[in-house]
Design a protein around this motif. Structure first.
Motif, short mmCIF file in Angstrom:
data_model
loop_
_atom_site.label_atom_id
_atom_site.label_comp_id
_atom_site.label_asym_id
_atom_site.label_seq_id
_atom_site.Cartn_x
_atom_site.Cartn_y
_atom_site.Cartn_z
N UNK A 452 0.80 -1.16 0.09
CA UNK A 452 -0.03 -0.04 0.08
C UNK A 452 0.88 1.31 0.15
N UNK A 453 0.36 2.32 -0.60
CA UNK A 453 1.24 3.65 -0.77
C UNK A 453 1.16 4.04 0.80
N UNK A 454 0.00 3.80 1.66
CA UNK A 454 0.17 4.23 3.03
C UNK A 454 -0.88 3.50 3.86
N UNK A 455 -0.84 3.47 5.18
CA UNK A 455 -1.95 2.67 5.80
C UNK A 455 -3.09 3.49 6.56
N UNK A 456 -4.37 3.00 6.39
CA UNK A 456 -5.10 3.80 6.93
C UNK A 456 -5.19 4.15 8.38
N UNK A 457 -5.29 5.50 8.64
CA UNK A 457 -5.00 5.84 10.06
C UNK A 457 -6.38 6.58 10.45
N UNK A 460 -6.34 9.89 15.31
CA UNK A 460 -5.02 9.99 16.43
C UNK A 460 -3.75 9.20 15.97
N UNK A 461 -3.84 8.89 14.54
CA UNK A 461 -2.68 8.42 14.18
C UNK A 461 -2.52 6.87 14.38
#
Ligand code: MCA
Ligand code: AMP
Length: 470
Positions: A452-457, A460-461
């Motif tokens: 993935x290009x980024x993780x879903x957050x 609060x991160x």
């Protein structure tokens, strides 16, 4: 103290264990284990390189007879995990089979190659019930595995409770192919038959053919995890020999994870025999079991065993967390008073983390787990956090999250979600899989890797694992 294995003390001439062509009677086991017990008496703790061999059984029994706590080691454990376990449990000796190649994490320990024979002399008196028998490492949601300290009274209590539920006697011949470094294969599958004065045939590694062969040749009971019963269910319809062998068994028992109803049904329809379930944990040993004399329903794990107190805490809509007390419980996590305290309620009940309801007749029905970060794959408990940490150690991984997805064979399969350090050249899937297999253990390796290009957050991160599915 009453002995854990009375038939060893009686030096019975009947078969106790069989691994392929190698078998030992209770008397021979008493000789081999008794001799070794004298050599290791007084050692602090012993590690046992727990291959599926008679040497593992002799080593474990010797240590139990000598009153030396045993740390069973999975011979496939990778470097990082083995270093942790050995550093945490500090064994003074390692017991292995001649020819075993030991990795560097254990190679510094004094090694004893376990002989298959020994001179039978009087066995030493057994140590106190409360003394530690085994230290079994088990995964939590985060961090490395913790060592559950299991006293002798917990072993005796759980095995005797199962005797009552299953009418387990010295005439029973158990067959299984479970690993010998966990509760299921070692305590139930080896120490169980030895305590009863009966016998066990170990398959070396699980196969449907091995089960067929041994049940056809006089074995009366089969123990397995649901993955093994799934593989049996896949074959049973078209395999007359297997069907006959299962139909002739006295008891087919599944545990370590939920047995899916379709597998239960396929086996029952083909053989006329219901697989019965029992439920437990490394920390608690066995808590519930369906009885051999009937009443088992698919999806239920029976009633609490004698001596086990069980309550459902914070019930809503009839579902609550299983909390337990009883003589079958561990005495704590080694070197982890914080984790031990957190595992119990203020009024002394152990929190299992399993969610359940009870049927009208009291049978317990497990419906899920509190923590989504614990994965049960092939009957092994695996923490998402330990795999994430191992993945993050790989230079090609910037971020990682691990989830469990339903899998017909394994129950759940481990899935890794990875943000590569360099999106242009992400590490290959096999590279990451092997990294986890060699650092932790092969059964902890992800079966699927998604990039993935980024993780879903969330705001609060925190990683939103629920959003991670295909
Ligand atoms: C594959 N292999 C690899 C790799 N890929 N090795 C290194 N690196 C790799 N990348 C090897 C594996 O080590 C394995 O070897 C073989 O290839 C096949 O791999 P796998 O597919 O993972 O194994 P499997 O045949 O699918 O295993 C299914 C199984 C196993 C036999 C059901 O999961 C199993 O034994 N489960 C039992 C778990 C258990 O005992 N749990 C009880 C916990 P090899 O086959 O030689 O190993 S106690 C508990 O839960 C409580 C108390 C309770 O209630 O019981
Ligand atoms: P472990 O820590 O490896 O000993 O795994 C213990 C966990 O396995 C329990 O907390 C349950 O989640 C699960 N488990 C064991 N037996 C069963 C069963 N018969 N049905 C459902 N889950 C089970």
């Amino acid at each position: 103290m009453s002995p854990l294995f009375p038939s060893l003390y009686a030096a019975e001439p009947r078969e106790a264990i069989r691994f392929g062509d190698l078998s030992l009677t209770h008397a021979e086991l008493a000789g081999a284990a008794g001799s070794l017990a004298r050599r290791i008496a007084g050692a602090g703790r012993v590690a046992v390189w727990a291959t599926p061999t008679p040497q593992t059984v002799i080593g474990v029994v010797a240590a139990l007879v000598a009153g030396v706590p045993v740390v069973p080691l999975n011979p496939k454990t990778g470097e990082r995990e083995l270093t942790h376990i050995v550093g945490d449990s500090e064994p003074t000796l390692v017991l292995a089979s001649p020819g075993d190649q030991l990795p560097s994490a254990v190679a510094t320990l004094t090694r004893i190659d376990v002989p298959l024979t020994g001179v039978a002399t009087a066995l030493p008196p057994e140590p106190a019930d409360e003394s530690a028998a085994l230290i079994v490492y088990t995964s939590g949601t985060t961090g490395p595995p913790k060592g559950a300290v299991l006293p002798r009274r917990a072993l005796a209590a759980t095995l005797d409770a199962l005797q009552g539920a299953w009418g387990w006697t010295a005439d029973d011949v158990l067959v299984h192919g479970l690993p010998l470094f966990h509760v299921h294969g070692l305590i139930l599958g080896i120490l169980g038959p030895l305590r009863r004065g009966g016998s066990v045939r170990h398959l070396g590694r699980f196969s449907v053919q091995g089960v067929t062969r041994e049940l056809s040749a006089g074995a009366t009971m089969l123990f397995g995890v649901p993955t093994m019963y799934h593989r049996i269910a896949e074959s049973v319809g078209g395999d007359g020999e297997l069907t006959k062998a299962l139909a002739g068994a006295r008891l087919l028992v599944s545990g370590s994870a939920a047995l899916p109803a379709p597998d239960h049904r396929r086996i029952a329809e083909a053989t006329g025999r219901a697989v019965i379930e029992r439920y437990g944990m490394t920390e608690t040993l066995m808590l519930c079991a369906a009885r051999s004399d009937g009443g088992a329903r698919p999806g239920t794990v029976g009633l609490p065993l004698p001596g086990v107190e069980l309550r459902l805490a914070d019930e809503a809509d009839g579902i609550g967390e299983i909390q337990v007390r009883g003589p079958n419980l561990f005495s704590g996590y080694l070197n982890r008073p914080d984790a031990t305290a957190a595992a119990f309620t203020e009024d002394g009940w152990f929190r299992t983390g399993d969610m359940a309801s009870r049927d009208a007749d009291g049978q317990v029905r497990i419906v899920g787990r509190k923590a989504t970060d614990l994965i049960k794959s092939g009957g092994y408990k695996i923490g998402a956090g330990e795999i994430e940490n191992a993945l993050l150690d790989h230079p090609g991984v910037r971020e990682a999250a691990v989830t469990g997805e339903p899998d017909a064979d394994l129950g759940e399969r481990i899935v890794a979600w990875v943000v590569p350090t360099d999106p242009q050249s992400p590490p290959e899937e096999a590279e990451l899989t092997n990294h986890v297999a060699t650092q932790l253990a092969p059964h902890k390796r992800p079966r699927v890797v998604h990039y993935l290009p980024e993780l879903p957050r969330n705001d609060m991160g925190k990683i939103m694992k629920r959003a991670l599915h295909v």
